[in-house]
Design an enzyme around this catalytic site. Structure first.
Site, PDB file in Angstrom:
ATOM      1  N   ASP A   1     -30.822  12.885  -4.630  1.00 35.20           N
ATOM      2  CA  ASP A   1     -31.966  12.866  -3.916  1.00 35.20           C
ATOM      3  C   ASP A   1     -32.843  11.692  -4.352  1.00 35.20           C
ATOM      4  O   ASP A   1     -33.713  11.357  -3.435  1.00 35.20           O
ATOM      5  CB  ASP A   1     -32.738  14.128  -3.923  1.00 35.20           C
ATOM      6  CG  ASP A   1     -31.966  15.338  -3.124  1.00 35.20           C
ATOM      7  OD1 ASP A   1     -31.118  15.817  -3.460  1.00 35.20           O
ATOM      8  OD2 ASP A   1     -32.532  15.254  -1.944  1.00 35.20           O
TER       9      ASP A   1
ATOM     10  N   ARG B   1     -31.997  18.097   6.571  1.00 37.61           N
ATOM     11  CA  ARG B   1     -31.971  18.097   5.198  1.00 37.61           C
ATOM     12  C   ARG B   1     -31.106  17.101   4.570  1.00 37.61           C
ATOM     13  O   ARG B   1     -29.937  16.945   5.574  1.00 37.61           O
ATOM     14  CB  ARG B   1     -32.146  19.483   4.508  1.00 37.61           C
ATOM     15  CG  ARG B   1     -31.330  20.485   5.077  1.00 37.61           C
ATOM     16  CD  ARG B   1     -29.818  20.646   4.986  1.00 37.61           C
ATOM     17  NE  ARG B   1     -29.399  20.181   3.676  1.00 37.61           N
ATOM     18  CZ  ARG B   1     -28.224  19.560   3.571  1.00 37.61           C
ATOM     19  NH1 ARG B   1     -27.371  19.254   4.568  1.00 37.61           N
ATOM     20  NH2 ARG B   1     -28.001  19.276   2.233  1.00 37.61           N
TER      21      ARG B   1
ATOM     22  N   LYS C   1     -29.818  18.810  -5.976  1.00 33.84           N
ATOM     23  CA  LYS C   1     -30.225  20.320  -5.614  1.00 33.84           C
ATOM     24  C   LYS C   1     -29.928  20.928  -6.936  1.00 33.84           C
ATOM     25  O   LYS C   1     -29.083  20.697  -7.923  1.00 33.84           O
ATOM     26  CB  LYS C   1     -29.265  20.592  -4.714  1.00 33.84           C
ATOM     27  CG  LYS C   1     -29.185  22.137  -4.299  1.00 33.84           C
ATOM     28  CD  LYS C   1     -30.648  22.671  -3.816  1.00 33.84           C
ATOM     29  CE  LYS C   1     -31.137  21.802  -2.735  1.00 33.84           C
ATOM     30  NZ  LYS C   1     -32.524  22.027  -2.546  1.00 33.84           N
TER      31      LYS C   1
ATOM     32  N   ARG D   1     -41.714  16.888   2.120  1.00 31.64           N
ATOM     33  CA  ARG D   1     -40.910  17.026   1.015  1.00 31.64           C
ATOM     34  C   ARG D   1     -40.836  15.877  -0.026  1.00 31.64           C
ATOM     35  O   ARG D   1     -40.849  14.951   0.430  1.00 31.64           O
ATOM     36  CB  ARG D   1     -39.375  17.254   1.379  1.00 31.64           C
ATOM     37  CG  ARG D   1     -39.075  18.438   2.474  1.00 31.64           C
ATOM     38  CD  ARG D   1     -37.785  18.993   2.595  1.00 31.64           C
ATOM     39  NE  ARG D   1     -37.293  19.539   1.398  1.00 31.64           N
ATOM     40  CZ  ARG D   1     -35.769  19.576   1.259  1.00 31.64           C
ATOM     41  NH1 ARG D   1     -35.094  19.251   2.035  1.00 31.64           N
ATOM     42  NH2 ARG D   1     -35.593  20.261   0.016  1.00 31.64           N
TER      43      ARG D   1
ATOM     44  N   ALA E   1     -31.144  13.953   1.647  1.00 29.45           N
ATOM     45  CA  ALA E   1     -31.941  12.648   1.390  1.00 29.45           C
ATOM     46  C   ALA E   1     -31.537  11.606   2.563  1.00 29.45           C
ATOM     47  O   ALA E   1     -32.691  11.357   3.062  1.00 29.45           O
ATOM     48  CB  ALA E   1     -31.547  12.134  -0.182  1.00 29.45           C
TER      49      ALA E   1
ATOM     50  N   GLN F   1     -26.573  25.873   0.805  1.00 31.08           N
ATOM     51  CA  GLN F   1     -25.968  24.703   1.571  1.00 31.08           C
ATOM     52  C   GLN F   1     -24.509  24.560   1.314  1.00 31.08           C
ATOM     53  O   GLN F   1     -24.043  24.125   2.055  1.00 31.08           O
ATOM     54  CB  GLN F   1     -26.858  23.460   1.098  1.00 31.08           C
ATOM     55  CG  GLN F   1     -28.242  23.540   1.535  1.00 31.08           C
ATOM     56  CD  GLN F   1     -29.438  23.954   0.723  1.00 31.08           C
ATOM     57  OE1 GLN F   1     -28.818  24.953  -0.004  1.00 31.08           O
ATOM     58  NE2 GLN F   1     -30.537  23.442   0.526  1.00 31.08           N
TER      59      GLN F   1
HETATM   60  O1  MRU Z   1     -32.963  20.727  -0.236  1.00 26.88           O
HETATM   61  P1  MRU Z   1     -31.553  19.733   0.433  1.00 26.88           P
HETATM   62  O2  MRU Z   1     -30.688  20.719   1.275  1.00 26.88           O
HETATM   63  O3  MRU Z   1     -32.189  18.585   1.533  1.00 26.88           O
HETATM   64  O4  MRU Z   1     -30.933  19.149  -0.886  1.00 26.88           O
HETATM   65  C1  MRU Z   1     -30.129  18.343  -0.539  1.00 26.88           C
HETATM   66  C2  MRU Z   1     -29.098  17.810  -1.779  1.00 26.88           C
HETATM   67  O5  MRU Z   1     -29.746  17.967  -2.693  1.00 26.88           O
HETATM   68  C3  MRU Z   1     -28.077  16.898  -1.512  1.00 26.88           C
HETATM   69  O6  MRU Z   1     -27.332  17.192  -2.437  1.00 26.88           O
HETATM   70  C4  MRU Z   1     -28.826  15.468  -1.719  1.00 26.88           C
HETATM   71  O7  MRU Z   1     -29.505  15.229  -0.838  1.00 26.88           O
HETATM   72  C5  MRU Z   1     -27.628  14.465  -1.279  1.00 26.88           C
HETATM   73  S1  MRU Z   1     -27.202  14.610   0.496  1.00 26.88           S
HETATM   74  C6  MRU Z   1     -26.280  13.357   0.776  1.00 26.88           C
END
Ligand code: MRU
Length: 348
Positions: free
Chosen positions: A240, A50, A251, A92, A52, A199
């Protein structure tokens, strides 16, 4: 602590993807191998991988998996490629890096029409490896561009995980922290727990602790009082998808943190590589927001915490309006907002 790569390709064109299963952290560091498209699709969907930029790398490698066994006939190969890309795209919706990587792989393949299928497959693997290596280099550059924001003795708040686990290496929001730490600066990171899937508590705390960085986990609803107590000097999060005007999806909870930072006069920065900017859309209203299984809210980690039959709402991302963002830390440097400079010009 030596940590394996978040995601890598093992072997040649007939090889496979190996990744850390992030759902098991921090209790267990286990690698999983994905040898076919359904397995990697499930790994993306269930957040085994997970973040981005890591999703961009995974999508690119998934394309290489998806065209294995396509045979030598060009039409059949391209039809399998299109099918694989369309399937990965359903995993996703919010992180634009996934779609950016799929487009890049498809464009490369289209430019090689007429070449033997074996050659196209080899070039697709090279491209996926290049996307991984470029992501690591961009994240390092983000660290260099943002490390000066972190001064000796500061308290820095972050939300979710935008570290090495969310990228090929280093991370985005955490990259400036890693570089500042390398340069001997002392500071404390406050990691929001990040409900519902934790996370921040599970992943950010794990990787910062492993790197020897002072990290403290707080519940999401503690951010306001921790700010009011003067413990936070700076907020940095990842992203993201960033729209052309700078509105940023990250997030769920990030918008609240940015609002609190503004109320307390604390600068709020977003760190992201250029692959996270979506200049095809003009504002955050156009960003597709993922909604996930309500059971993630009702029974996080095995224990039901909501009475039976009470509905739960599970929006996975929110959009922070650009007005709340002090600047973007990118591999091209730091772009302050509110100067009238257009993001498209900055990234050009
Ligand atoms: O649902 P996730 O864990 O994939 O969400 C990740 C996030 O929101 C991160 O903050 C975002 O992708 C930046 S990752 C460098």
């Amino acid at each position: 602590m030596s940590v394996p790569k978040t995601i890598e390709w093992i072997g040649d064109v007939d090889g496979h993807i190996r990744m850390i299963d992030q759902t098991l952290l921090p209790g267990e560091l286990r690698m999983i191998d994905c040898r076919d498209l359904p397995t990697v699709w499930e790994a993306i969907k269930m957040l085994r991988v997970r973040g981005a930029p890591a999703l961009g790398v995974t999508a690119a490698m998934a394309v290489v998996l998806g065209v294995q066994g396509a045979g030598q006939e060009e039409a059949a190969f391209f039809s399998k490629l299109d099918e694989a890309c369309a399937h990965i795209a359903t995993s996703r919706p919010t992180a634009v890096n996934l779609f950016w990587a799929l487009d890049r792989m498809k464009r490369l393949a289209a430019s090689l029409r007429g070449e033997p299928v074996e050659e196209i497959r080899r070039r697709l693997l090279d491209e996926a490896q290049a996307i991984r290596d470029e992501d690591a280099a961009m994240c390092r550059a983000i660290g260099e561009a943002g490390e000066h924001l972190i001064k000796e003795g500061m308290g820095v708040l972050t939300h979710c995980n935008a570290g090495g686990l969310a990228t090929a290496e280093y991370g985005t929001a955490l990259a400036p922290m890693y570089v500042a730490h390398e340069r001997g600066r002392g500071f404390r990171v406050y990691a929001d727990e990040t409900r519902p899937l934790l996370q921040g508590a599970r992943l950010t705390a794990w990787e910062l602790q492993g790197a020897g960085i002072d990290v403290t986990v707080i519940c999401d609803n503690m951010a306001a009082c921790v700010m009011a107590a003067g413990k936070i000097d700076l907020v940095i999060t990842g992203a993201d998808r960033i729209a052309g005007n700078g509105d940023t999806a990250n997030k769920v909870g990030t918008y609240g943190v940015a609002t609190l930072a503004r109320a307390h006069g604390i600068p709020f920065y977003v760190a992201a590589p250029s692959s996270t900017f979506d200049l095809s859309i003009s504002s955050g209203a156009e960003i597709p927001i993922e909604h996930r299984d309500p059971r993630e809210v009702a029974c996080g980690f095995g224990q039901r915490t909501v009475p039976g039959n009470v509905p739960c709402y599970n929006q996975a991302f929110d959009v922070t309006p650009v007005e709340l963002i002090a600047g973007f830390v990118t591999e091209r440097g730091l772009m302050a907002t509110g100067t009238g400079q257009k993001i498209a010009d900055f990234l050009a």
